[in-house]
Design a protein around this motif. Structure first.
Motif, PDB file in Angstrom:
ATOM      1  N   ARG A  53     -53.140  62.606  20.495  1.00 55.30           N
ATOM      2  CA  ARG A  53     -54.447  63.224  20.752  1.00 55.30           C
ATOM      3  C   ARG A  53     -55.397  62.951  19.585  1.00 55.30           C
ATOM      4  O   ARG A  53     -55.011  63.018  18.425  1.00 55.30           O
ATOM      5  CB  ARG A  53     -54.285  64.724  20.966  1.00 55.30           C
ATOM      6  N   GLY A  54     -56.643  62.700  19.919  1.00 57.73           N
ATOM      7  CA  GLY A  54     -57.620  62.406  18.883  1.00 57.73           C
ATOM      8  C   GLY A  54     -58.425  63.597  18.432  1.00 57.73           C
ATOM      9  O   GLY A  54     -59.248  63.483  17.509  1.00 57.73           O
ATOM     10  N   ASN A  55     -58.209  64.747  19.062  1.00 59.36           N
ATOM     11  CA  ASN A  55     -59.036  65.914  18.723  1.00 59.36           C
ATOM     12  C   ASN A  55     -58.217  67.092  18.196  1.00 59.36           C
ATOM     13  O   ASN A  55     -58.710  68.220  18.166  1.00 59.36           O
ATOM     14  CB  ASN A  55     -59.867  66.354  19.937  1.00 59.36           C
ATOM     15  N   ILE A  56     -56.967  66.833  17.782  1.00 65.77           N
ATOM     16  CA  ILE A  56     -56.151  67.851  17.128  1.00 65.77           C
ATOM     17  C   ILE A  56     -55.905  67.404  15.692  1.00 65.77           C
ATOM     18  O   ILE A  56     -55.456  66.277  15.442  1.00 65.77           O
ATOM     19  CB  ILE A  56     -54.818  68.084  17.859  1.00 65.77           C
ATOM     20  N   PHE A  57     -56.194  68.289  14.743  1.00 65.24           N
ATOM     21  CA  PHE A  57     -56.131  67.957  13.327  1.00 65.24           C
ATOM     22  C   PHE A  57     -55.071  68.833  12.660  1.00 65.24           C
ATOM     23  O   PHE A  57     -55.173  70.055  12.660  1.00 65.24           O
ATOM     24  CB  PHE A  57     -57.504  68.155  12.675  1.00 65.24           C
ATOM     25  N   LEU A  58     -54.052  68.168  12.125  1.00 67.36           N
ATOM     26  CA  LEU A  58     -52.891  68.862  11.568  1.00 67.36           C
ATOM     27  C   LEU A  58     -53.056  69.092  10.072  1.00 67.36           C
ATOM     28  O   LEU A  58     -53.505  68.215   9.332  1.00 67.36           O
ATOM     29  CB  LEU A  58     -51.632  68.030  11.813  1.00 67.36           C
ATOM     30  N   PHE A  59     -52.665  70.287   9.638  1.00 68.79           N
ATOM     31  CA  PHE A  59     -52.551  70.608   8.214  1.00 68.79           C
ATOM     32  C   PHE A  59     -51.068  70.690   7.861  1.00 68.79           C
ATOM     33  O   PHE A  59     -50.242  71.054   8.698  1.00 68.79           O
ATOM     34  CB  PHE A  59     -53.204  71.959   7.910  1.00 68.79           C
ATOM     35  N   ILE A  60     -50.740  70.388   6.621  1.00 69.38           N
ATOM     36  CA  ILE A  60     -49.359  70.534   6.179  1.00 69.38           C
ATOM     37  C   ILE A  60     -49.086  72.002   5.848  1.00 69.38           C
ATOM     38  O   ILE A  60     -49.895  72.671   5.201  1.00 69.38           O
ATOM     39  CB  ILE A  60     -49.052  69.632   4.970  1.00 69.38           C
ATOM     40  N   GLY A  61     -47.966  72.501   6.346  1.00 67.78           N
ATOM     41  CA  GLY A  61     -47.478  73.813   5.971  1.00 67.78           C
ATOM     42  C   GLY A  61     -46.212  73.662   5.147  1.00 67.78           C
ATOM     43  O   GLY A  61     -45.722  72.536   4.928  1.00 67.78           O
ATOM     44  N   ASN A  62     -45.659  74.754   4.706  1.00 69.99           N
ATOM     45  CA  ASN A  62     -44.449  74.654   3.903  1.00 69.99           C
ATOM     46  C   ASN A  62     -43.287  74.038   4.685  1.00 69.99           C
ATOM     47  O   ASN A  62     -42.427  73.360   4.111  1.00 69.99           O
ATOM     48  CB  ASN A  62     -44.048  76.018   3.327  1.00 69.99           C
ATOM     49  N   HIS A  63     -43.267  74.224   5.996  1.00 70.45           N
ATOM     50  CA  HIS A  63     -42.168  73.647   6.779  1.00 70.45           C
ATOM     51  C   HIS A  63     -42.334  72.141   6.959  1.00 70.45           C
ATOM     52  O   HIS A  63     -41.330  71.406   6.926  1.00 70.45           O
ATOM     53  CB  HIS A  63     -42.052  74.381   8.111  1.00 70.45           C
ATOM     54  N   GLU A  64     -43.561  71.644   7.133  1.00 72.72           N
ATOM     55  CA  GLU A  64     -43.758  70.190   7.140  1.00 72.72           C
ATOM     56  C   GLU A  64     -43.435  69.601   5.768  1.00 72.72           C
ATOM     57  O   GLU A  64     -42.906  68.484   5.671  1.00 72.72           O
ATOM     58  CB  GLU A  64     -45.198  69.837   7.536  1.00 72.72           C
ATOM     59  N   LEU A  65     -43.741  70.345   4.707  1.00 73.41           N
ATOM     60  CA  LEU A  65     -43.400  69.868   3.364  1.00 73.41           C
ATOM     61  C   LEU A  65     -41.886  69.755   3.211  1.00 73.41           C
ATOM     62  O   LEU A  65     -41.387  68.799   2.604  1.00 73.41           O
ATOM     63  CB  LEU A  65     -43.975  70.802   2.302  1.00 73.41           C
ATOM     64  N   PHE A  66     -41.144  70.715   3.753  1.00 78.00           N
ATOM     65  CA  PHE A  66     -39.683  70.619   3.738  1.00 78.00           C
ATOM     66  C   PHE A  66     -39.223  69.311   4.375  1.00 78.00           C
ATOM     67  O   PHE A  66     -38.434  68.559   3.793  1.00 78.00           O
ATOM     68  CB  PHE A  66     -39.075  71.787   4.520  1.00 78.00           C
ATOM     69  N   LEU A  67     -39.691  69.052   5.589  1.00 75.85           N
ATOM     70  CA  LEU A  67     -39.287  67.837   6.298  1.00 75.85           C
ATOM     71  C   LEU A  67     -39.664  66.597   5.489  1.00 75.85           C
ATOM     72  O   LEU A  67     -38.822  65.715   5.258  1.00 75.85           O
ATOM     73  CB  LEU A  67     -39.956  67.793   7.673  1.00 75.85           C
TER      74      LEU A  67
END
Length: 242
Positions: A53-67
């Motif tokens: 999708r081109g209209n969803i913007f993801l931020f990093i959270g602590n769980h994405e940092l874990f991965l």
């Protein structure tokens, strides 16, 4: 329209219900303030959908940092902590992917935002971050790939520190950002932790509003019927719940 949510934690059912209801058009934007993955079963599936999708913007959270950190650095201590914090279903599904799909997930996280410090929506200004703002980032958006290896501690602070660790009305950083005329939008901490009144008649958490910040984590990490995904539309600050 501009929408913001946080902390989906692998709940594909909540994510799909939200998208079906919002019915995002080409000019609409959805900002997800991190913690898409872990605890629930379908975090990787949600990340794969976001990539399309081109209209969803993801931020990093602590769980994405874990991965990201565990896969990139193969750090045993971090991996053990990730497993203790609900990372097992995400890790299992990530390892089932082929190398190309794994690389695509890691690129998505590297391209995700750490902070958008001044999102202007119809004259209202917002500072978007997963957990805690930083005054070193007030003039431009910053992505994970923009941060050097020596900034891991700073990144860790922005995705892990809880504003409730102190009385937020005495928090100098929140005060300074408020003086800039910006409303801080965060996830990371279920809103009932800030105030027991942040709860609907059904017992589920609701978006928490304070002059210093707005909390959007409504508890998708909770099992059973108490799990809730909250969304805020910035133009009129209308709330949606799933």
């Amino acid at each position: 329209m501009n929408y913001v949510c946080a902390d989906i934690h692998g709940r594909w059912d909540k994510y799909q219900a939200m998208l079906e209801d919002l019915n995002l058009g080409e000019d609409d934007k959805l900002y997800i303030l991190g913690d898409v993955i872990d605890r629930g079963e379908d975090g990787i599936r949600i990340l794969q959908d976001i990539m399309k999708r081109g209209n969803i913007f993801l931020f990093i959270g602590n769980h994405e940092l874990f991965l990201y950190y565990c896969i990139q650095c193969d750090d045993e201590e971090w991996t053990e902590s990730w497993m203790r914090n609900g990372g097992r279903p995400t890790a299992q599904r990530f390892l089932e992917l082929d190398d190309g799909e794994q690389d695509a997930i890691l690129r998505l996280i590297a391209d995700s935002y750490v902070a958008i410090p001044d999102l202007n929506v119809e004259g209202k200004h917002y500072y978007l971050v997963h957990a805690y703002p930083d005054l070193r980032y007030t003039d431009r958006p910053v992505r994970v790939r923009d941060m050097g290896g020596d900034e891991l501690e700073l990144l860790y602070n922005m995705v892990w520190r809880r504003v409730s660790d102190e009385q937020w009305k005495e928090d100098e950083i929140l005060k300074k950002i408020r003086e800039m005329g910006r409303n801080v939008l965060i996830g990371h901490t279920i809103t009932t932790y800030f105030c027991s009144a942040s709860c609907g008649k059904d017992g589920r958490a609701r978006i928490f509003r304070d002059p210093y910040f707005t909390g959007l984590d409504c508890g998708c990490a909770i099992s059973g019927d108490q799990a809730c995904l909250g969304v805020l539309r910035l133009e009129d600050e209308k709330e949606f719940y799933y």
